[in-house]
Design a protein around this motif. Structure first.
Motif, PDB file in Angstrom:
ATOM      1  N   GLN A  14       0.840  -1.202   0.000  1.00  0.00           N
ATOM      2  CA  GLN A  14       0.000   0.000   0.000  1.00  0.00           C
ATOM      3  C   GLN A  14       0.880   1.258   0.000  1.00  0.00           C
ATOM      4  N   LYS A  15       1.900   1.289   0.838  1.00  0.00           N
ATOM      5  CA  LYS A  15       2.821   2.443   0.892  1.00  0.00           C
ATOM      6  C   LYS A  15       3.582   2.580  -0.432  1.00  0.00           C
ATOM      7  N   PHE A  16       4.032   1.454  -0.964  1.00  0.00           N
ATOM      8  CA  PHE A  16       4.728   1.460  -2.246  1.00  0.00           C
ATOM      9  C   PHE A  16       3.840   2.041  -3.347  1.00  0.00           C
ATOM     10  N   CYS A  93       0.943  -4.726 -11.985  1.00  0.00           N
ATOM     11  CA  CYS A  93       1.808  -3.566 -11.738  1.00  0.00           C
ATOM     12  C   CYS A  93       3.285  -3.915 -11.920  1.00  0.00           C
ATOM     13  N   ILE A  94       3.747  -4.888 -11.164  1.00  0.00           N
ATOM     14  CA  ILE A  94       5.175  -5.191 -11.136  1.00  0.00           C
ATOM     15  C   ILE A  94       5.652  -5.747 -12.476  1.00  0.00           C
ATOM     16  N   GLU A  95       5.013  -6.811 -12.939  1.00  0.00           N
ATOM     17  CA  GLU A  95       5.456  -7.394 -14.212  1.00  0.00           C
ATOM     18  C   GLU A  95       5.261  -6.441 -15.373  1.00  0.00           C
ATOM     19  N   GLU A  96       4.191  -5.672 -15.339  1.00  0.00           N
ATOM     20  CA  GLU A  96       3.933  -4.718 -16.427  1.00  0.00           C
ATOM     21  C   GLU A  96       4.969  -3.592 -16.414  1.00  0.00           C
ATOM     22  N   PHE A  97       5.488  -3.239 -15.247  1.00  0.00           N
ATOM     23  CA  PHE A  97       6.539  -2.226 -15.170  1.00  0.00           C
ATOM     24  C   PHE A  97       7.817  -2.733 -15.835  1.00  0.00           C
ATOM     25  N   PHE A  98       8.174  -3.965 -15.562  1.00  0.00           N
ATOM     26  CA  PHE A  98       9.431  -4.501 -16.086  1.00  0.00           C
ATOM     27  C   PHE A  98       9.320  -5.014 -17.521  1.00  0.00           C
ATOM     28  N   ALA A  99       8.129  -5.427 -17.936  1.00  0.00           N
ATOM     29  CA  ALA A  99       7.967  -5.981 -19.287  1.00  0.00           C
ATOM     30  C   ALA A  99       6.546  -5.709 -19.783  1.00  0.00           C
ATOM     31  N   SER A 118      18.046  -1.488 -15.005  1.00  0.00           N
ATOM     32  CA  SER A 118      17.786  -2.650 -15.842  1.00  0.00           C
ATOM     33  C   SER A 118      16.740  -2.379 -16.924  1.00  0.00           C
ATOM     34  N   ILE A 119      16.002  -1.265 -16.824  1.00  0.00           N
ATOM     35  CA  ILE A 119      15.001  -0.934 -17.840  1.00  0.00           C
ATOM     36  C   ILE A 119      15.715  -0.344 -19.051  1.00  0.00           C
ATOM     37  N   LYS A 120      15.497  -0.981 -20.181  1.00  0.00           N
ATOM     38  CA  LYS A 120      16.093  -0.527 -21.439  1.00  0.00           C
ATOM     39  C   LYS A 120      14.966  -0.183 -22.403  1.00  0.00           C
ATOM     40  N   GLY A 138      14.133   0.960  -8.442  1.00  0.00           N
ATOM     41  CA  GLY A 138      14.548   0.379  -7.153  1.00  0.00           C
ATOM     42  C   GLY A 138      13.361  -0.066  -6.312  1.00  0.00           C
ATOM     43  N   PRO A 139      12.386   0.826  -6.074  1.00  0.00           N
ATOM     44  CA  PRO A 139      11.212   0.397  -5.307  1.00  0.00           C
ATOM     45  C   PRO A 139      10.439  -0.748  -5.972  1.00  0.00           C
ATOM     46  N   PHE A 140      10.317  -0.729  -7.298  1.00  0.00           N
ATOM     47  CA  PHE A 140       9.633  -1.825  -7.988  1.00  0.00           C
ATOM     48  C   PHE A 140      10.399  -3.135  -7.812  1.00  0.00           C
ATOM     49  N   GLN A 141      11.717  -3.063  -7.879  1.00  0.00           N
ATOM     50  CA  GLN A 141      12.543  -4.260  -7.715  1.00  0.00           C
ATOM     51  C   GLN A 141      12.368  -4.829  -6.305  1.00  0.00           C
ATOM     52  N   LYS A 142      12.369  -3.963  -5.311  1.00  0.00           N
ATOM     53  CA  LYS A 142      12.223  -4.398  -3.919  1.00  0.00           C
ATOM     54  C   LYS A 142      10.869  -5.077  -3.704  1.00  0.00           C
TER      55      LYS A 142
END
Length: 162
Positions: A14-16, A93-99, A118-120, A138-142
Motif C-alpha cells: 500500500q505504501k509502495f 503492476c510489477i510485471e507490467e513495469f518490467f515488461a 535494468s530498464i532498457k 529500485g522500489p519496484f525491484q524491492k
C-alpha cells in the motif's frame, strides 16, 4: 503464510503504491507529447506508446491501492483476499513495469550484475522518461522480490483447487 505476515506485506505494498502513484502522476500531469519531442527528437508513435503504457500502469496501481485499502481496513483480516490481491498487483503492476505487453521497453536482467538500471528502451527516449523509470526501478525491484512468493504460491493453490 501467517495472517500477520500477509497483512504486513499488504501495508508495505500500500505504501509502495501510494509513492508510485505520486511519481507517475507528477510526470504524467506535466508530460506532453510536444514537450517530449522538444526534449528529444524521436519517434512520435513510440513516445505515444510509452505514455499510454505509463497511464495504464498508473490505473493498475490506483486499482491495487484501492484494493489494499479495503482489505487492510476489514476486520477480521481476509487473508485469502489479500493473497489474491497481492498476486494481481504482482502481475498487473510489477510485471507490467518490467515488461509491458506493448514491448515499449524491457528489462535487461544482466544489469543487476552491473549496478545499472535494468530498464532498457527500444528507442532513444527523453531524459524525463529515463528519470521517472530511474526513480521507480529500485522500489519496484524491492516489491517484486517481496511478492514473487505469490507468483508461485497463489498459482499452485489455484491448480490444486481445480
Amino acid at each position: 503464510m501467517g495472517n500477520t505476515l500477509v497483512q504486513s506485506q499488504m501495508i508495505d505494498v500500500q505504501k509502495f503504491l501510494e509513492a508510485t502513484i505520486v511519481e507517475f502522476e507528477s510526470f504524467l500531469n506535466e508530460a506532453t507529447l510536444s514537450g517530449m519531442i522538444r526534449e528529444k527528437e524521436g519517434n512520435v508513435e513510440y513516445y505515444k506508446n510509452i505514455l499510454s503504457n505509463l497511464r495504464k500502469l498508473l490505473v493498475f496501481c490506483e486499482e491495487g491501492l484501492e484494493a489494499c485499502g479495503i482489505i487492510v481496513k476489514n476486520e477480521p483480516f481476509a487473508k485469502a483476499a489479500a493473497e489474491k490481491t497481492l498476486y494481481r498487483i504482482y502481475h498487473q503492476c510489477i510485471e507490467e513495469f518490467f515488461a509491458p505487453k506493448s514491448d515499449a521497453w524491457f528489462e535487461d536482467s544482466r544489469s543487476a550484475y552491473t549496478g545499472k538500471n535494468s530498464i532498457k528502451f527500444r528507442q532513444d527516449t527523453p531524459d524525463s522518461i529515463k528519470t521517472v523509470f530511474g526513480n521507480l526501478e529500485g522500489p519496484f525491484q524491492k516489491i517484486r522480490e517481496e511478492l514473487e512468493y505469490y507468483e508461485t504460491d497463489y498459482r499452485t493453490k489455484m491448480i490444486q483447487s481445480n
